[in-house]
Motif scaffolding. Structure first.
Motif, PDB file in Angstrom:
ATOM      1  N   VAL A 317       9.573  -3.448   4.118  1.00  0.00           N
ATOM      2  CA  VAL A 317       8.388  -2.804   3.538  1.00  0.00           C
ATOM      3  C   VAL A 317       8.770  -1.984   2.312  1.00  0.00           C
ATOM      4  CG1 VAL A 317       6.519  -1.151   3.930  1.00  0.00           C
ATOM      5  CG2 VAL A 317       7.161  -2.757   5.739  1.00  0.00           C
ATOM      6  N   GLY A 318       9.794  -1.155   2.430  1.00  0.00           N
ATOM      7  CA  GLY A 318      10.149  -0.238   1.349  1.00  0.00           C
ATOM      8  C   GLY A 318      10.458  -0.920   0.032  1.00  0.00           C
ATOM      9  N   LEU A 319      11.097  -2.094   0.089  1.00  0.00           N
ATOM     10  CA  LEU A 319      11.407  -2.824  -1.136  1.00  0.00           C
ATOM     11  C   LEU A 319      10.149  -3.209  -1.921  1.00  0.00           C
ATOM     12  CD1 LEU A 319      14.267  -5.282  -0.098  1.00  0.00           C
ATOM     13  CD2 LEU A 319      14.333  -3.716  -2.045  1.00  0.00           C
ATOM     14  N   PHE A 320       9.032  -3.332  -1.217  1.00  0.00           N
ATOM     15  CA  PHE A 320       7.812  -3.845  -1.831  1.00  0.00           C
ATOM     16  C   PHE A 320       6.630  -2.896  -1.616  1.00  0.00           C
ATOM     17  CE2 PHE A 320      10.541  -7.245  -0.192  1.00  0.00           C
ATOM     18  CZ  PHE A 320      10.915  -7.837  -1.391  1.00  0.00           C
ATOM     19  N   TRP A 321       6.931  -1.603  -1.502  1.00  0.00           N
ATOM     20  CA  TRP A 321       5.895  -0.615  -1.156  1.00  0.00           C
ATOM     21  C   TRP A 321       4.695  -0.718  -2.085  1.00  0.00           C
ATOM     22  CZ3 TRP A 321       2.783   3.297  -2.607  1.00  0.00           C
ATOM     23  CH2 TRP A 321       2.344   4.195  -1.638  1.00  0.00           C
ATOM     24  N   ALA A 322       4.921  -0.639  -3.389  1.00  0.00           N
ATOM     25  CA  ALA A 322       3.807  -0.657  -4.340  1.00  0.00           C
ATOM     26  C   ALA A 322       3.153  -2.025  -4.426  1.00  0.00           C
ATOM     27  CB  ALA A 322       4.276  -0.213  -5.717  1.00  0.00           C
ATOM     28  N   ASP A 323       3.922  -3.088  -4.227  1.00  0.00           N
ATOM     29  CA  ASP A 323       3.366  -4.444  -4.260  1.00  0.00           C
ATOM     30  C   ASP A 323       2.435  -4.669  -3.073  1.00  0.00           C
ATOM     31  OD1 ASP A 323       5.198  -5.671  -6.512  1.00  0.00           O
ATOM     32  OD2 ASP A 323       6.532  -4.610  -5.131  1.00  0.00           O
ATOM     33  N   ILE A 324       2.856  -4.184  -1.891  1.00  0.00           N
ATOM     34  CA  ILE A 324       2.002  -4.284  -0.703  1.00  0.00           C
ATOM     35  C   ILE A 324       0.735  -3.470  -0.895  1.00  0.00           C
ATOM     36  CG2 ILE A 324       1.840  -3.725   1.754  1.00  0.00           C
ATOM     37  CD1 ILE A 324       4.925  -4.164   1.860  1.00  0.00           C
ATOM     38  N   SER A 325       0.894  -2.260  -1.428  1.00  0.00           N
ATOM     39  CA  SER A 325      -0.253  -1.395  -1.659  1.00  0.00           C
ATOM     40  C   SER A 325      -1.272  -2.064  -2.572  1.00  0.00           C
ATOM     41  CB  SER A 325       0.221  -0.069  -2.277  1.00  0.00           C
ATOM     42  OG  SER A 325      -0.873   0.798  -2.507  1.00  0.00           O
ATOM     43  N   ALA A 326      -0.791  -2.638  -3.670  1.00  0.00           N
ATOM     44  CA  ALA A 326      -1.688  -3.296  -4.618  1.00  0.00           C
ATOM     45  C   ALA A 326      -2.339  -4.533  -4.012  1.00  0.00           C
ATOM     46  CB  ALA A 326      -0.920  -3.673  -5.882  1.00  0.00           C
ATOM     47  N   ASN A 327      -1.580  -5.283  -3.213  1.00  0.00           N
ATOM     48  CA  ASN A 327      -2.141  -6.496  -2.630  1.00  0.00           C
ATOM     49  C   ASN A 327      -3.186  -6.178  -1.572  1.00  0.00           C
ATOM     50  OD1 ASN A 327      -1.679  -8.860  -0.280  1.00  0.00           O
ATOM     51  ND2 ASN A 327      -1.968  -9.585  -2.385  1.00  0.00           N
ATOM     52  N   ALA A 328      -2.941  -5.153  -0.749  1.00  0.00           N
ATOM     53  CA  ALA A 328      -3.935  -4.768   0.253  1.00  0.00           C
ATOM     54  C   ALA A 328      -5.235  -4.357  -0.431  1.00  0.00           C
ATOM     55  CB  ALA A 328      -3.398  -3.641   1.122  1.00  0.00           C
TER      56      ALA A 328
END
Length: 342
Positions: A317-328
């Motif tokens: 999760v941490g590696l892609f924190w902002a990417d996950i946030s934007a995708n959600a």
């Protein structure tokens, strides 16, 4: 329930009391719910009520020499679970959504290493998660669209919720997406286990689920892939499960398995631990889905340590924190646009 080899390596807290002394969680009580109160340094707290909810299920957080499930309210367990998992991982969904994160009697690393008791420990943990989900639906959801997400053990329970509470029900029409992170769902799980809930192929698709497992570039992934295949075969009467399912959590696009460092929106530096997160680092990881695993090239400045075999499980999760946030947020907006804002 599919159990994952990597779950046995989950990071630990210590000092767990005997489970016989632990009450069954009552999800009408606020003490059995976590709230996201921490964001990466420099990020402003989201304002206003978001239009979508997230039901977040934390990973394994307890190593115990004696118990198979942990007491979710034990102070040491609670502190570690909150700071290493709920705040560091669940917070990625807070920009788009209200986050509901149950505190549950999760299986411990002792259970993961004990084949004779593993299934019982996971069944107990899942029974809490399911009751928490049912309580949330009955008292808090109020017809809102929702996301289900979880990492590691939480990813396994997320899959069970999809199979037992979502598939083929009216709730399926309100599910924005599911984020199944850090477990080993295979192509063979698409049917019959999750029939009707497709794997997401594009970043704005809704009503689907995603999965990835991160491994460090240059690692020998052969043993991990063999373990995944063997587990599926053993649990499915000798049937071959194919490859693990993988989407790149920078592109979230099955047509683009490779992403360059410059595309990554922001990673959390350092290993999971106590205390607040530092600032996000943008452009700090390249990634590519290879043979069903997510191969990653993290920047040295992140200071991340792999687990044995090159697994980057702690950093899924941490590696892609902002990417996950934007995708959600993207999927939430797409659902609301298609179905009408609530």
């Amino acid at each position: 329930m599919r159990l994952v080899t990597l779950l046995g390596m989950a990071l630990a807290a210590m000092g767990v009391p005997a489970l016989a002394d632990v009450p069954v969680p009552d999800y009408a009580q606020g003490q059995y719910w976590s709230t996201v109160e921490s964001l990466p340094q420099g990020m402003a707290a989201p304002k206003g009520l978001r239009g979508v909810d997230v039901f977040w299920i934390h990973p394994t957080t307890t190593r115990s020499p004696t118990d198979y499930n942990h007491d979710p309210l034990d102070p040491a367990v609670l502190k570690w679970t909150e700071e290493s998992a709920v705040q560091r991982q669940g917070s990625a969904f807070s920009a788009c959504c209200r986050v509901f994160a149950p505190r549950y009697r999760a299986a411990t690393t002792k259970a993961l290493a004990d084949p004779a008791n593993r299934e019982k420990a996971f069944a107990l943990a899942y029974s809490d998660v399911e009751r928490a989900f049912d309580w949330y639906m009955a008292h808090e959801n109020k017809g809102r669209p929702f996301i289900i997400a979880g990492h590691s053990q939480g990813g396994a329970h997320t899959t069970s919720l999809l199979e037992k509470r979502i598939k083929g029900t009216k709730l399926q029409g309100r599910m924005v997406a599911a984020y199944v992170i850090g477990i080993n769902l295979m192509e063979g799980d698409l049917s019959p286990r999750l029939a009707g809930i497709p794997f997401c192929e594009s970043p704005a698709q809704t009503g689907c689920f995603v999965q990835w497992n991160a491994v460090l570039a240059g690692s020998d992934s052969g043993p991990m892939l063999k373990s995944y295949r063997d587990i599926f075969v053993a649990q499915n009467g000798g049937k071959d499960g194919g490859k693990p399912l993988c989407v790149n959590p920078v592109t979230f696009d099955m047509r683009r398995g490779l992403s360059l460092s410059a595309e990554a929106k922001g990673a959390v530096a350092g290993d999971p631990g106590f205390g607040p997160m530092g600032p996000l680092q943008a452009g700090a990881v390249a990634a590519e889905c290879r043979d069903g695993l997510l191969t990653v090239w993290p920047a040295p400045s992140l200071g991340l340590k792999p687990l044995p075999g090159g697994s980057m499980h702690f950093h899924d999760v941490g590696l892609f924190w902002a990417d996950i946030s934007a995708n959600a947020a993207l999927r939430a907006k797409a659902w609301l646009k298609a179905h009408g804002s609530r």
